[in-house]
Structure formats: C-alpha cells, structure tokens
Design a protein around this motif. Structure first.
Motif, PDB file in Angstrom:
ATOM      1  N   VAL A 168       0.656  -4.080   4.786  1.00 22.08           N
ATOM      2  CA  VAL A 168      -0.468  -3.161   4.592  1.00 22.08           C
ATOM      3  C   VAL A 168      -1.079  -3.361   3.202  1.00 22.08           C
ATOM      4  O   VAL A 168      -2.281  -3.558   3.065  1.00 22.08           O
ATOM      5  CB  VAL A 168      -0.048  -1.698   4.818  1.00 22.08           C
ATOM      6  N   HIS A 169      -0.269  -3.301   2.160  1.00 15.30           N
ATOM      7  CA  HIS A 169      -0.751  -3.593   0.812  1.00 15.30           C
ATOM      8  C   HIS A 169      -0.435  -5.051   0.510  1.00 15.30           C
ATOM      9  O   HIS A 169       0.720  -5.465   0.535  1.00 15.30           O
ATOM     10  CB  HIS A 169      -0.072  -2.693  -0.214  1.00 15.30           C
ATOM     11  N   GLU A 171      -9.314   2.820  -3.035  1.00 17.61           N
ATOM     12  CA  GLU A 171      -8.080   2.421  -2.355  1.00 17.61           C
ATOM     13  C   GLU A 171      -8.317   1.370  -1.270  1.00 17.61           C
ATOM     14  O   GLU A 171      -7.886   1.516  -0.129  1.00 17.61           O
ATOM     15  CB  GLU A 171      -7.371   3.651  -1.763  1.00 17.61           C
ATOM     16  N   GLN A 180       3.407   2.167   4.688  1.00 19.37           N
ATOM     17  CA  GLN A 180       1.987   2.057   4.368  1.00 19.37           C
ATOM     18  C   GLN A 180       1.737   1.600   2.925  1.00 19.37           C
ATOM     19  O   GLN A 180       0.601   1.371   2.546  1.00 19.37           O
ATOM     20  CB  GLN A 180       1.254   3.373   4.662  1.00 19.37           C
ATOM     21  N   TRP A 181       2.802   1.426   2.136  1.00 22.01           N
ATOM     22  CA  TRP A 181       2.633   1.021   0.749  1.00 22.01           C
ATOM     23  C   TRP A 181       3.190  -0.368   0.451  1.00 22.01           C
ATOM     24  O   TRP A 181       3.174  -0.806  -0.702  1.00 22.01           O
ATOM     25  CB  TRP A 181       3.314   2.044  -0.168  1.00 22.01           C
ATOM     26  N   GLU A 213      -6.412  -3.319  -2.648  1.00 26.72           N
ATOM     27  CA  GLU A 213      -5.010  -3.685  -2.439  1.00 26.72           C
ATOM     28  C   GLU A 213      -4.731  -4.152  -1.010  1.00 26.72           C
ATOM     29  O   GLU A 213      -3.667  -4.708  -0.732  1.00 26.72           O
ATOM     30  CB  GLU A 213      -4.081  -2.515  -2.805  1.00 26.72           C
ATOM     31  N   HIS A 214      -5.690  -3.966  -0.111  1.00 21.12           N
ATOM     32  CA  HIS A 214      -5.505  -4.336   1.293  1.00 21.12           C
ATOM     33  C   HIS A 214      -6.090  -5.699   1.650  1.00 21.12           C
ATOM     34  O   HIS A 214      -5.981  -6.118   2.795  1.00 21.12           O
ATOM     35  CB  HIS A 214      -6.146  -3.278   2.206  1.00 21.12           C
TER      36      HIS A 214
END
Length: 183
Positions: free
Chosen positions: A125-126, A76, A120-121, A79-80
């Motif tokens: 953030v992403h 994870e 956060q999604w 994506e950031h």
C-alpha cells in the motif's frame, strides 16, 4: 481561486474549500470515493476518477490537461506511487504560473510510522517513505530551480496511531508547499 485536490477521497477538503468560495475540482483513483463525493458534495464540486498511472505518467485526459489551477493539493498520496518525481512533475504541469502545490505525507521520522505493522501502512500500500529531508530532495528534483519550498510537521491533534504522541519524538505527518515561479 481555482483548486485541484488530487486523491480527494470523499471530498471533505474540496467541499470545505468550495464553501470558502474556491472553484474546486477533485480527482481520486477510487471509483467508490468519487461516488461518495458526488453524492455528498456533488452540488459544490466537480469530481472525477483518475488512475495513479494517469497521474504518474502524465497520461491525462484532454479535459485534465487543458485545466490549469492556482493551487494543487495532494494529501497523503505520494507515498502510494512508485515514481513520486513523475507525479510531482505531472502536478506541476497542472499549476498556473506562480501557483502553489501543497503536499502531506506520513513522516518516516516518526517512530510510530517507522514501526507500524498495520497493513494499510506497509508495502504494497505504501511504496515510499519520506523524511523532511527526502521530501525536499524529491521536490527539488521534480520542480524547476527557483521554486520556493517550505516544509513543516503536521501538528498532532490525535496521532495517526494510538499513543504516538507519547512514543514518538516527531509528529506522524509532514507537509510541504512549493511556490512555483512564473515560467
């Protein structure tokens, strides 16, 4: 077996790998996460802070660039970052010949991920969103020809989002493993 856990967070996976006998190093961008990891698992692991910019540009400390690992995990994280290809190339430079890099990312093919409004999604953030196909394309662009890439869906235990197991035709997460060929 040596393992580098990139974006290790509080170190749960790193600690589990160490308990299985692996030699583990964990990097995270958040100083608080590293502090927690050292406090909770410090006797088992080596934890250090590394910024996204350091990983994305390959501007790593001498200690980081000197190390080579059998396995690099990256849960994870892709994506950031604005340039996932550069991050993957940097991670590739940290892997032993014939080593493995293992990634997980949210699955853009999941309706729950695609329609999320959770702060956060979504950006900022992403920054990247991946389908199975796009993740393979990014990996093929970043890694040497001959690298064996295997992908799959993270099996849903309890969806990343409430009710996602009932509203989505695909699981919320993807995984990819790249088996590097000796160079």
């Amino acid at each position: 077996v040596t393992l580098l856990d990139v974006a290790c967070g509080a170190g749960r996976f790193a600690a589990a790998a160490a308990q299985k006998g692996w030699t583990v190093t964990g990097y995270d961008t958040a100083p608080t996460a590293i502090e927690v990891a050292r406090t909770v698992f410090g006797k088992l692991e080596t934890f250090a802070q590394a910024g996204i910019d350091q990983l994305a540009t390959g501007n790593l400390t001498p200690a980081m660039t000197a190390a080579r690992f059998d396995v690099v995990t990256c849960f994870e994280f892709l994506e950031h970052v604005p340039e996932p290809v550069e991050v993957i190339r940097t991670l590739r430079s940290l892997v032993q010949p014939n080593g493995i890099i293992f990634f997980t990312v949210p699955n853009w093919g999941s309706r729950a991920v695609r329609t999320s409004t959770l702060p956060q999604w979504i950006p900022p953030v992403h920054l990247q969103f991946f389908t199975r196909r796009s993740l393979i394309k990014v990996l093929r662009t970043a890694l040497a020809p001959g690298t064996v890439i295997t992908t799959g869906y993270v099996p849903p235990r309890k969806g990343l989002f409430p009710l996602s197991q009932f509203t989505s035709n695909q699981p919320d997460g993807l995984w990819a493993m790249a088996q590097l060929r000796e160079q």
